[in-house]
Design a protein around this motif. Structure first.
Motif, PDB file in Angstrom:
ATOM      1  N   PRO A 283      37.879   5.580  12.371  1.00  0.00           N
ATOM      2  CA  PRO A 283      36.437   5.373  12.184  1.00  0.00           C
ATOM      3  C   PRO A 283      35.662   5.822  13.418  1.00  0.00           C
ATOM      4  N   ALA A 284      34.391   6.092  13.212  1.00  0.00           N
ATOM      5  CA  ALA A 284      33.555   6.590  14.307  1.00  0.00           C
ATOM      6  C   ALA A 284      33.504   5.622  15.476  1.00  0.00           C
ATOM      7  N   GLY A 285      33.595   4.321  15.198  1.00  0.00           N
ATOM      8  CA  GLY A 285      33.487   3.329  16.258  1.00  0.00           C
ATOM      9  C   GLY A 285      34.604   3.363  17.275  1.00  0.00           C
TER      10      GLY A 285
ATOM     11  N   ASP B  55      39.670   1.204  28.641  1.00  0.00           N
ATOM     12  CA  ASP B  55      39.470   0.268  27.530  1.00  0.00           C
ATOM     13  C   ASP B  55      40.788  -0.102  26.865  1.00  0.00           C
ATOM     14  N   LEU B  56      41.755   0.808  26.940  1.00  0.00           N
ATOM     15  CA  LEU B  56      43.019   0.623  26.218  1.00  0.00           C
ATOM     16  C   LEU B  56      44.143   1.308  26.991  1.00  0.00           C
ATOM     17  N   ILE B  57      45.313   0.696  26.985  1.00  0.00           N
ATOM     18  CA  ILE B  57      46.492   1.256  27.659  1.00  0.00           C
ATOM     19  C   ILE B  57      47.573   1.520  26.625  1.00  0.00           C
ATOM     20  N   MET B  58      48.183   2.703  26.706  1.00  0.00           N
ATOM     21  CA  MET B  58      49.342   3.044  25.889  1.00  0.00           C
ATOM     22  C   MET B  58      50.528   3.245  26.819  1.00  0.00           C
ATOM     23  N   VAL B  59      51.646   2.575  26.503  1.00  0.00           N
ATOM     24  CA  VAL B  59      52.805   2.634  27.392  1.00  0.00           C
ATOM     25  C   VAL B  59      54.074   2.390  26.588  1.00  0.00           C
ATOM     26  N   GLY B  60      55.165   3.001  27.006  1.00  0.00           N
ATOM     27  CA  GLY B  60      56.451   2.777  26.361  1.00  0.00           C
ATOM     28  C   GLY B  60      57.084   1.476  26.829  1.00  0.00           C
ATOM     29  N   GLN B  61      57.949   0.926  25.998  1.00  0.00           N
ATOM     30  CA  GLN B  61      58.620  -0.336  26.318  1.00  0.00           C
ATOM     31  C   GLN B  61      59.376  -0.248  27.637  1.00  0.00           C
ATOM     32  N   ARG B  62      59.969   0.917  27.922  1.00  0.00           N
ATOM     33  CA  ARG B  62      60.763   1.080  29.143  1.00  0.00           C
ATOM     34  C   ARG B  62      59.922   0.894  30.399  1.00  0.00           C
TER      35      ARG B  62
ATOM     36  N   ARG C 205      44.312  -5.319  25.225  1.00  0.00           N
ATOM     37  CA  ARG C 205      44.242  -4.059  24.490  1.00  0.00           C
ATOM     38  C   ARG C 205      45.292  -3.099  25.052  1.00  0.00           C
ATOM     39  N   VAL C 206      46.541  -3.453  24.807  1.00  0.00           N
ATOM     40  CA  VAL C 206      47.688  -2.674  25.293  1.00  0.00           C
ATOM     41  C   VAL C 206      48.618  -2.413  24.115  1.00  0.00           C
ATOM     42  N   CYS C 207      48.973  -1.146  23.898  1.00  0.00           N
ATOM     43  CA  CYS C 207      49.958  -0.777  22.880  1.00  0.00           C
ATOM     44  C   CYS C 207      51.265  -0.462  23.591  1.00  0.00           C
ATOM     45  N   ILE C 208      52.298  -1.233  23.281  1.00  0.00           N
ATOM     46  CA  ILE C 208      53.624  -1.018  23.871  1.00  0.00           C
ATOM     47  C   ILE C 208      54.519  -0.427  22.789  1.00  0.00           C
ATOM     48  N   PHE C 209      54.947   0.807  23.008  1.00  0.00           N
ATOM     49  CA  PHE C 209      55.735   1.518  22.002  1.00  0.00           C
ATOM     50  C   PHE C 209      57.228   1.324  22.259  1.00  0.00           C
TER      51      PHE C 209
ATOM     52  N   MET D  74      49.489   7.018  17.714  1.00  0.00           N
ATOM     53  CA  MET D  74      48.316   6.795  18.560  1.00  0.00           C
ATOM     54  C   MET D  74      47.139   6.289  17.737  1.00  0.00           C
ATOM     55  N   ALA D  75      46.938   6.865  16.560  1.00  0.00           N
ATOM     56  CA  ALA D  75      45.831   6.439  15.701  1.00  0.00           C
ATOM     57  C   ALA D  75      46.010   4.985  15.278  1.00  0.00           C
ATOM     58  N   ARG D  76      47.234   4.594  14.968  1.00  0.00           N
ATOM     59  CA  ARG D  76      47.506   3.192  14.597  1.00  0.00           C
ATOM     60  C   ARG D  76      47.174   2.260  15.756  1.00  0.00           C
ATOM     61  N   CYS D  77      47.548   2.680  16.964  1.00  0.00           N
ATOM     62  CA  CYS D  77      47.238   1.893  18.162  1.00  0.00           C
ATOM     63  C   CYS D  77      45.735   1.731  18.323  1.00  0.00           C
ATOM     64  N   LEU D  78      45.002   2.826  18.153  1.00  0.00           N
ATOM     65  CA  LEU D  78      43.553   2.783  18.313  1.00  0.00           C
ATOM     66  C   LEU D  78      42.907   1.881  17.258  1.00  0.00           C
ATOM     67  N   LEU D  79      43.396   1.946  16.032  1.00  0.00           N
ATOM     68  CA  LEU D  79      42.853   1.098  14.975  1.00  0.00           C
ATOM     69  C   LEU D  79      43.089  -0.378  15.274  1.00  0.00           C
ATOM     70  N   ASP D  80      44.265  -0.669  15.837  1.00  0.00           N
ATOM     71  CA  ASP D  80      44.627  -2.068  16.096  1.00  0.00           C
ATOM     72  C   ASP D  80      43.970  -2.630  17.357  1.00  0.00           C
ATOM     73  N   LYS D  81      43.837  -1.798  18.404  1.00  0.00           N
ATOM     74  CA  LYS D  81      43.515  -2.335  19.730  1.00  0.00           C
ATOM     75  C   LYS D  81      42.196  -1.848  20.344  1.00  0.00           C
ATOM     76  N   ALA D  82      41.686  -0.714  19.882  1.00  0.00           N
ATOM     77  CA  ALA D  82      40.489  -0.190  20.538  1.00  0.00           C
ATOM     78  C   ALA D  82      39.284  -1.066  20.296  1.00  0.00           C
ATOM     79  N   PRO D  83      38.434  -1.254  21.311  1.00  0.00           N
ATOM     80  CA  PRO D  83      37.195  -2.001  21.087  1.00  0.00           C
ATOM     81  C   PRO D  83      36.294  -1.219  20.142  1.00  0.00           C
TER      82      PRO D  83
END
Length: 291
Positions: A164-166, A223-230, A251-255, A277-286
């Motif tokens: 979404p645009a938001g 606003d958001l952090i993406m990082v692997g489990q390792r 707002r952290v996505c741990i893959f 990445m899109a799933r992470c943004l949908l779940d966690k992005a403000p």
């Protein structure tokens, strides 16, 4: 009879010559000639392993590097070390028609000196993924390699359109490894983030995967952090990081490792990485982020 006798040597030469030799120029600028499409392949780079399989030639792989783990079937193949430290004797024993490797590997000259054909290809961005796909399609005589690439590229576009645009304009920090090492705007990962319409806090001028001073990330305040489990352990304990908005607001996505592999390999699973990445943004992005 004399005429036949003169023609015989020429006919023998014609029979001995391959019907259509293959020539491929790799990323070193070296032109490699093969009598036919290779039937026995050793791959020393996970993204190349995955591309060979995406092109439908997985059964021709006879050996892979220790990091190649997808598709699952390649895990049963002999592992010949890493791309930078391959087991030369083991590779030679596998009698490959061609060895696929990164341009950054120093093993190419040694393998060539032992009589092996080496094709060095190293995808580093989206354009490279397409180029390598088509180059390997040429080498492996896969006529629809371009169609396969177009489907992958369309998958990335679809992931972007699902947002979404938001969500657009979210300021993202993507950590590829502890150090911390980040994915900048000029990296393959950064290009995917840009196509998703979000803002990478690490500029291209720092290099593709720069090692950052942790204070840089604190000041950038993503606003958001993406990082692997390792690499995810201890984020909160890093000096000053408790003040980062992404951590304060969780707002952290741990893959997990399997997903992190998809995200950090510039290869045919690019569309899957974009969807993660899109799933992470949908779940966690403000919601309502601004560019």
């Amino acid at each position: 009879m004399k005429r036949i006798a003169l023609l015989l040597p020429l006919l023998c030469l014609a029979w001995a010559w391959p019907a259509h030799a293959l020539q491929v120029t790799d990323d070193r600028g070296v032109t490699v000639t093969l009598a036919q499409a290779p039937q026995r392949i050793v791959s020393l780079l996970p993204s190349l392993t995955e591309t060979v399989c995406e092109l439908g030639r997985c059964q021709r792989l006879v050996g892979v590097d220790r990091y190649s783990n997808f598709p699952a079937g390649v895990q049963k193949l002999p592992q010949v070390g890493g791309g930078l430290d391959p087991n030369i004797e083991m590779i030679v024993a596998l009698k490959p028609d061609v060895v696929l490797m990164a341009t950054s590997s120093r093993a190419g000259e040694r393998l060539q000196a032992l009589g092996l054909k080496v094709v060095a290809l190293e995808p580093r961005n989206h354009a490279d993924v397409q180029r390598v796909m088509l180059k390997l399609g040429q080498l492996l005589e896969v006529p629809d390699a371009d169609r396969i690439w177009r489907a992958i590229d369309a998958g990335v576009s679809a992931a972007a359109q699902s947002l979404p645009a938001g969500v657009r304009g979210t300021r993202v920090y993507f950590e590829v490894n502890q150090g911390p090492y980040a994915a900048s705007e000029s990296s393959f990962i950064g290009e995917t983030l840009a196509r998703l319409g979000v803002k990478n806090i690490v500029p291209a001028k720092l290099g593709r995967f720069p090692k950052l001073n942790p204070e840089y990330i604190v000041r950038a305040n993503p606003d958001l952090i993406m990082v692997g489990q390792r690499s995810a352990d201890g984020l909160q304990a890093r000096p000053g990081w408790q003040s980062i908005r992404a951590l304060r607001e969780q707002r952290v996505c741990i893959f997990p490792a399997e997903e992190a592999d998809v995200l950090v390999r510039p290869g045919p699973r690019m569309a899957e990485g974009a969807r993660l990445m899109a799933r992470c943004l949908l779940d966690k992005a403000p919601k309502g982020a601004k560019p």
